[in-house]
Design a protein around this motif. Sequence first.
Motif, mmCIF file in Angstrom:
data_model
loop_
_atom_site.group_PDB
_atom_site.id
_atom_site.type_symbol
_atom_site.label_atom_id
_atom_site.label_comp_id
_atom_site.label_asym_id
_atom_site.label_seq_id
_atom_site.Cartn_x
_atom_site.Cartn_y
_atom_site.Cartn_z
ATOM 1 N N PHE A 59 -22.928 73.158 39.809
ATOM 2 C CA PHE A 59 -22.396 73.546 38.502
ATOM 3 C C PHE A 59 -20.874 73.392 38.414
ATOM 4 O O PHE A 59 -20.281 73.702 37.388
ATOM 5 C CB PHE A 59 -22.783 74.999 38.189
ATOM 6 C CG PHE A 59 -24.267 75.211 38.099
ATOM 7 C CD1 PHE A 59 -24.960 74.892 36.942
ATOM 8 C CD2 PHE A 59 -24.977 75.701 39.177
ATOM 9 C CE1 PHE A 59 -26.334 75.069 36.850
ATOM 10 C CE2 PHE A 59 -26.351 75.886 39.101
ATOM 11 C CZ PHE A 59 -27.040 75.566 37.945
ATOM 12 N N GLN A 60 -20.254 72.905 39.483
ATOM 13 C CA GLN A 60 -18.799 72.720 39.497
ATOM 14 C C GLN A 60 -18.487 71.241 39.258
ATOM 15 O O GLN A 60 -19.031 70.388 39.953
ATOM 16 C CB GLN A 60 -18.202 73.180 40.826
ATOM 17 C CG GLN A 60 -18.760 74.504 41.363
ATOM 18 C CD GLN A 60 -18.834 75.611 40.336
ATOM 19 O OE1 GLN A 60 -17.884 75.838 39.583
ATOM 20 N NE2 GLN A 60 -19.951 76.323 40.280
ATOM 21 N N VAL A 61 -17.639 70.950 38.278
ATOM 22 C CA VAL A 61 -17.420 69.560 37.891
ATOM 23 C C VAL A 61 -15.952 69.160 38.057
ATOM 24 O O VAL A 61 -15.039 69.982 37.928
ATOM 25 C CB VAL A 61 -17.872 69.302 36.433
ATOM 26 C CG1 VAL A 61 -19.355 69.611 36.278
ATOM 27 C CG2 VAL A 61 -17.062 70.123 35.433
ATOM 28 N N LEU A 62 -15.765 67.892 38.368
ATOM 29 C CA LEU A 62 -14.435 67.298 38.451
ATOM 30 C C LEU A 62 -14.373 66.096 37.524
ATOM 31 O O LEU A 62 -15.351 65.355 37.384
ATOM 32 C CB LEU A 62 -14.127 66.839 39.873
ATOM 33 C CG LEU A 62 -13.955 67.916 40.950
ATOM 34 C CD1 LEU A 62 -13.812 67.258 42.312
ATOM 35 C CD2 LEU A 62 -12.752 68.806 40.646
ATOM 36 N N VAL A 63 -13.214 65.898 36.917
ATOM 37 C CA VAL A 63 -12.941 64.695 36.131
ATOM 38 C C VAL A 63 -11.891 63.897 36.889
ATOM 39 O O VAL A 63 -10.832 64.422 37.248
ATOM 40 C CB VAL A 63 -12.438 65.031 34.721
ATOM 41 C CG1 VAL A 63 -12.163 63.748 33.933
ATOM 42 C CG2 VAL A 63 -13.457 65.903 33.981
ATOM 43 N N ILE A 64 -12.203 62.637 37.140
ATOM 44 C CA ILE A 64 -11.364 61.795 37.994
ATOM 45 C C ILE A 64 -10.983 60.521 37.253
ATOM 46 O O ILE A 64 -11.817 59.899 36.595
ATOM 47 C CB ILE A 64 -12.121 61.450 39.297
ATOM 48 C CG1 ILE A 64 -12.449 62.739 40.065
ATOM 49 C CG2 ILE A 64 -11.322 60.490 40.176
ATOM 50 C CD1 ILE A 64 -13.372 62.541 41.233
ATOM 51 N N ASP A 65 -9.716 60.159 37.347
ATOM 52 C CA ASP A 65 -9.244 58.881 36.828
ATOM 53 C C ASP A 65 -9.776 57.784 37.751
ATOM 54 O O ASP A 65 -9.390 57.685 38.917
ATOM 55 C CB ASP A 65 -7.711 58.878 36.801
ATOM 56 C CG ASP A 65 -7.117 57.555 36.321
ATOM 57 O OD1 ASP A 65 -7.879 56.594 36.095
ATOM 58 O OD2 ASP A 65 -5.887 57.499 36.175
ATOM 59 N N ALA A 66 -10.694 56.981 37.227
ATOM 60 C CA ALA A 66 -11.362 55.978 38.056
ATOM 61 C C ALA A 66 -10.385 54.931 38.590
ATOM 62 O O ALA A 66 -10.608 54.343 39.650
ATOM 63 C CB ALA A 66 -12.479 55.302 37.267
ATOM 64 N N GLY A 67 -9.301 54.706 37.863
ATOM 65 C CA GLY A 67 -8.355 53.686 38.291
ATOM 66 C C GLY A 67 -7.499 54.100 39.469
ATOM 67 O O GLY A 67 -7.142 53.286 40.319
#
Length: 252
Positions: A59-67
Motif C-alpha cells: 500500500f506504499q507508493v513511490l512516483v519516480i522520474d523515469a528519465g
Amino acid sequence: MNEPRAGVAPALRVCTAAERPDQWERATSLFEGLWPEYNLHGNRSGEYFGQLVPRFARFQVLVIDAGTDRIVGRGRAIPFRWDGSLDDLPAGIDAVGIRAVGADAAPTAVSALAAEVEGDWQGQGVSRLIIQAMARVTRDAGLRPLVAPVRPSLKDRYPLFPISDSARWHRDDDLPFDPWMRVHARLGATILRAEPRSMEITGTVPDWERWTGIALPGPGEYVFPGGLAPLAVADGVGRYWEPNVWMLHEIR
C-alpha cells in the motif's frame, strides 16, 4: 536539483514498496524536510508509521522520474477495518493507524496517511498521481473505499478558525477553498467529517520552543509558525492536537 522544464510533462512511473523495496529504502529520508519540525513528533505516530514496511508494503507508493530514476513523490497508506458508517470512522490519523496495526480482523478499507512531493516537483500534478496510485492499490487489494485524513495546506494561515468551519469554505466554483482539499475533490472525493483531534503532539516547553522557533514565556494558548490550531501550554508542557478533514474516495 534538476527542475522539470515548464510545459513538458515528464515520464513518471509508479511502484510500490513491495515491488521495489530498494527504492523505498532510498526514499526514507527524502521527504522529512517537507514537514514542520513539530509534526515529526506525534505521540503515537511512530506506532503505525513504523509498521508500514514490510507489513503493509503493497500500500506504499513511490512516483519516480523515469528519465533520471529520481524519486519525486511518496504516498503512505494503511488498510483498516471500517463498517462504512460515520460512527465507526476513527477519530483521525492516530486513531486509524492504531486501529490498523492492532486489528486481528481482515481490513475492509484503506486510509491514506501522507502524500509527499519533492519541492521542485510541487505543482506538477504529482500529488494527484499519488492519490490515484493509492486508489489503485486499494482496488487491487479488493478493498474499498479509500479515505484520507486531509491536512489542509492553508489551515496554518487560519489557526484560530475551528476546522469544522474552515472545512466548509468553498470558492465561487463550489470547490473547496483549500488547495489540497481541492485536489482530492477534483478526483471525486467528498467530505465525511472535520476532525479537530486527529494527531496528538505533546512536548516540554523547551521541546516546543526548539520545534517552532518561538519563545513560550508562560502558560496560555499560542499561535505558532506552521500550526493548524493553537498550542496549549500549562505546567511546563505544550499540548497540541493537529486537525484534519476526512475525505472519501469511492473505489469503482
